[in-house]
Write a protein that holds these residues in place. Structure first.
Motif, PDB file in Angstrom:
ATOM      1  N   UNK A  73       0.850  -1.195   0.000  1.00 51.41           N
ATOM      2  CA  UNK A  73       0.000   0.000   0.000  1.00 51.41           C
ATOM      3  C   UNK A  73       0.884   1.242   0.000  1.00 51.41           C
ATOM      4  N   UNK A  74       0.383   2.295  -0.566  1.00 53.00           N
ATOM      5  CA  UNK A  74       1.125   3.548  -0.614  1.00 53.00           C
ATOM      6  C   UNK A  74       0.187   4.677  -0.257  1.00 53.00           C
ATOM      7  N   UNK A  75       0.752   5.693   0.386  1.00 55.47           N
ATOM      8  CA  UNK A  75      -0.065   6.826   0.809  1.00 55.47           C
ATOM      9  C   UNK A  75       0.801   8.059   0.956  1.00 55.47           C
ATOM     10  N   UNK A  76       0.135   9.197   0.977  1.00 50.04           N
ATOM     11  CA  UNK A  76       0.791  10.488   1.132  1.00 50.04           C
ATOM     12  C   UNK A  76       0.045  11.277   2.195  1.00 50.04           C
ATOM     13  N   UNK A  77       0.792  11.973   3.040  1.00 51.18           N
ATOM     14  CA  UNK A  77       0.186  12.834   4.039  1.00 51.18           C
ATOM     15  C   UNK A  77       0.659  14.266   3.836  1.00 51.18           C
ATOM     16  N   UNK A  78      -0.281  15.173   3.740  1.00 50.92           N
ATOM     17  CA  UNK A  78       0.013  16.600   3.735  1.00 50.92           C
ATOM     18  C   UNK A  78      -0.670  17.147   4.973  1.00 50.92           C
ATOM     19  N   UNK A  79       0.085  17.362   6.033  1.00 50.36           N
ATOM     20  CA  UNK A  79      -0.528  17.667   7.335  1.00 50.36           C
ATOM     21  C   UNK A  79      -1.141  19.049   7.433  1.00 50.36           C
ATOM     22  N   UNK A  80      -0.799  19.948   6.521  1.00 48.83           N
ATOM     23  CA  UNK A  80      -1.299  21.318   6.579  1.00 48.83           C
ATOM     24  C   UNK A  80      -2.413  21.527   5.560  1.00 48.83           C
ATOM     25  N   UNK A  81      -3.567  21.993   6.050  1.00 49.69           N
ATOM     26  CA  UNK A  81      -4.622  22.338   5.110  1.00 49.69           C
ATOM     27  C   UNK A  81      -4.282  23.631   4.380  1.00 49.69           C
ATOM     28  N   UNK A  98       5.491   3.983   1.275  1.00 50.22           N
ATOM     29  CA  UNK A  98       5.462   3.107   0.099  1.00 50.22           C
ATOM     30  C   UNK A  98       6.348   1.910   0.399  1.00 50.22           C
ATOM     31  N   UNK A  99       5.988   0.767  -0.106  1.00 51.96           N
ATOM     32  CA  UNK A  99       6.746  -0.436   0.227  1.00 51.96           C
ATOM     33  C   UNK A  99       8.018  -0.569  -0.593  1.00 51.96           C
ATOM     34  N   UNK A 100       8.012  -0.058  -1.811  1.00 56.91           N
ATOM     35  CA  UNK A 100       9.176  -0.166  -2.681  1.00 56.91           C
ATOM     36  C   UNK A 100       9.911   1.151  -2.774  1.00 56.91           C
ATOM     37  N   UNK A 101      10.450   1.434  -3.941  1.00 54.57           N
ATOM     38  CA  UNK A 101      11.146   2.700  -4.155  1.00 54.57           C
ATOM     39  C   UNK A 101      10.139   3.816  -4.419  1.00 54.57           C
ATOM     40  N   UNK A 102      10.239   4.918  -3.705  1.00 59.41           N
ATOM     41  CA  UNK A 102       9.263   5.988  -3.914  1.00 59.41           C
ATOM     42  C   UNK A 102       9.576   6.826  -5.134  1.00 59.41           C
ATOM     43  N   UNK A 103       8.571   7.015  -5.964  1.00 61.08           N
ATOM     44  CA  UNK A 103       8.606   8.017  -7.017  1.00 61.08           C
ATOM     45  C   UNK A 103       7.681   9.138  -6.537  1.00 61.08           C
ATOM     46  N   UNK A 104       8.223  10.336  -6.371  1.00 61.21           N
ATOM     47  CA  UNK A 104       7.503  11.421  -5.717  1.00 61.21           C
ATOM     48  C   UNK A 104       7.293  12.593  -6.664  1.00 61.21           C
ATOM     49  N   UNK A 105       6.147  13.240  -6.541  1.00 61.36           N
ATOM     50  CA  UNK A 105       5.761  14.299  -7.457  1.00 61.36           C
ATOM     51  C   UNK A 105       5.081  15.427  -6.691  1.00 61.36           C
ATOM     52  N   UNK A 106       5.239  16.639  -7.234  1.00 59.96           N
ATOM     53  CA  UNK A 106       4.437  17.766  -6.776  1.00 59.96           C
ATOM     54  C   UNK A 106       3.687  18.354  -7.972  1.00 59.96           C
ATOM     55  N   UNK A 107       2.408  18.658  -7.711  1.00 57.41           N
ATOM     56  CA  UNK A 107       1.564  19.296  -8.702  1.00 57.41           C
ATOM     57  C   UNK A 107       0.935  20.540  -8.076  1.00 57.41           C
ATOM     58  N   UNK A 108       0.578  21.499  -8.931  1.00 62.98           N
ATOM     59  CA  UNK A 108      -0.113  22.702  -8.486  1.00 62.98           C
ATOM     60  C   UNK A 108      -1.425  22.823  -9.255  1.00 62.98           C
ATOM     61  N   UNK A 109      -2.455  23.269  -8.552  1.00 67.59           N
ATOM     62  CA  UNK A 109      -3.765  23.465  -9.185  1.00 67.59           C
ATOM     63  C   UNK A 109      -4.249  24.876  -8.894  1.00 67.59           C
ATOM     64  N   UNK A 110      -4.395  25.666  -9.957  1.00 69.84           N
ATOM     65  CA  UNK A 110      -4.952  26.989  -9.831  1.00 69.84           C
ATOM     66  C   UNK A 110      -6.468  26.896  -9.931  1.00 69.84           C
TER      67      UNK A 110
END
Lengths: 116, 113
Positions: A1-9, A27-39
């Motif tokens: 299983x994989x998950x992401x936490x963003x603690x700040x609203x 993540x159980x394996x190697x993490x591939x990490x990304x950031x996206x922005x939404x206007x």
């Protein structure tokens, strides 16, 4: 299983000051990490990614992020915030093991407000 | 990077009807996905659109409710069937080459009355 936490609203910062948006992952394996922005009323725009190599990655619009394996974190940073950076930011992860699929798991998002 | 377009950009639909959303990519891509973003929420993966075969659905999403087609490497459709107000969301298409970042379409804002 994989998950992401963003603690700040929401993150508030004055224009010209440095900004940081937090992200931790699991993540159980190697993490591939990304950031996206939404206007507002727009789709997601890709900012940067970490796949392998240098822990500090640089992306669009002067943003950067630092992969920290021991802390399982990937915070988004910018040395000097602009009012135009105000938007919703999403951190995402997927397991680099190709058997896990290619879809992304997204955090709940952090709203960044930069005030003049 | 791939440029992705979606049609329609928004729609207001009546309960019980169906809407088909189209996604067009300007280049051949390996992977295409459909996500849902409910108001004030993050993105949730609906399914992976597989070229020439049935889509792979995530837990909580079924083909009868969200049929997906992908006839070639640059085009996919998502149908939201027998709609209810709970289906009001933004539906986003994304595309990627394996091991690369996903690029997203502008989204389709659906309101069900």
């Amino acid at each position: 299983a994989q998950s992401v936490a963003q603690p700040e609203d929401q993150v508030n910062v004055a224009e010209g000051n440095p900004l940081t948006v937090k992200c931790t992952y699991s993540v159980s394996g190697n993490p591939y990490l990304f950031w996206y922005v939404q206007y507002p009323n727009r789709g997601l725009q890709f900012l940067l990614k970490y796949i392998t190599g240098d822990n500090l990655v640089k992306g669009s619009y002067g943003f950067e992020a630092e992969f920290n394996k021991s802390q399982t974190s990937f915070p988004l940073k910018k040395p000097s915030a602009l009012v135009s950076d105000s938007a919703l930011y999403f951190c995402a992860v997927r397991d680099g093991n190709s058997n896990s699929g290619y879809a992304l798991n997204f955090g709940k998002g952090t709203s960044l407000l930069v005030t003049p | 990077s791939a440029v992705i377009s979606q049609k329609p950009s928004r729609d207001i639909c009546q309960r019980g009807t169906s809407l088909t959303i189209q996604c067009q990519v300007d280049s051949q891509v390996t992977m295409m996905f459909w996500y849902r973003q409910q108001p004030g929420q993050s993105l949730t993966l609906i399914a992976t659109a597989n070229q020439g075969s049935e889509a792979t659905y995530e837990s909580g999403f079924v083909i009868d409710k969200f049929p997906i087609s992908r006839p070639n490497l640059t085009f996919s459709t998502l149908t939201v069937s027998n709609m209810s107000p709970e289906d009001s969301s933004i539906y986003l298409c994304s595309a990627a080459q394996a091991n690369n970042e996903q690029f997203f379409g502008p989204g389709t804002r659906l309101t069900v009355l």
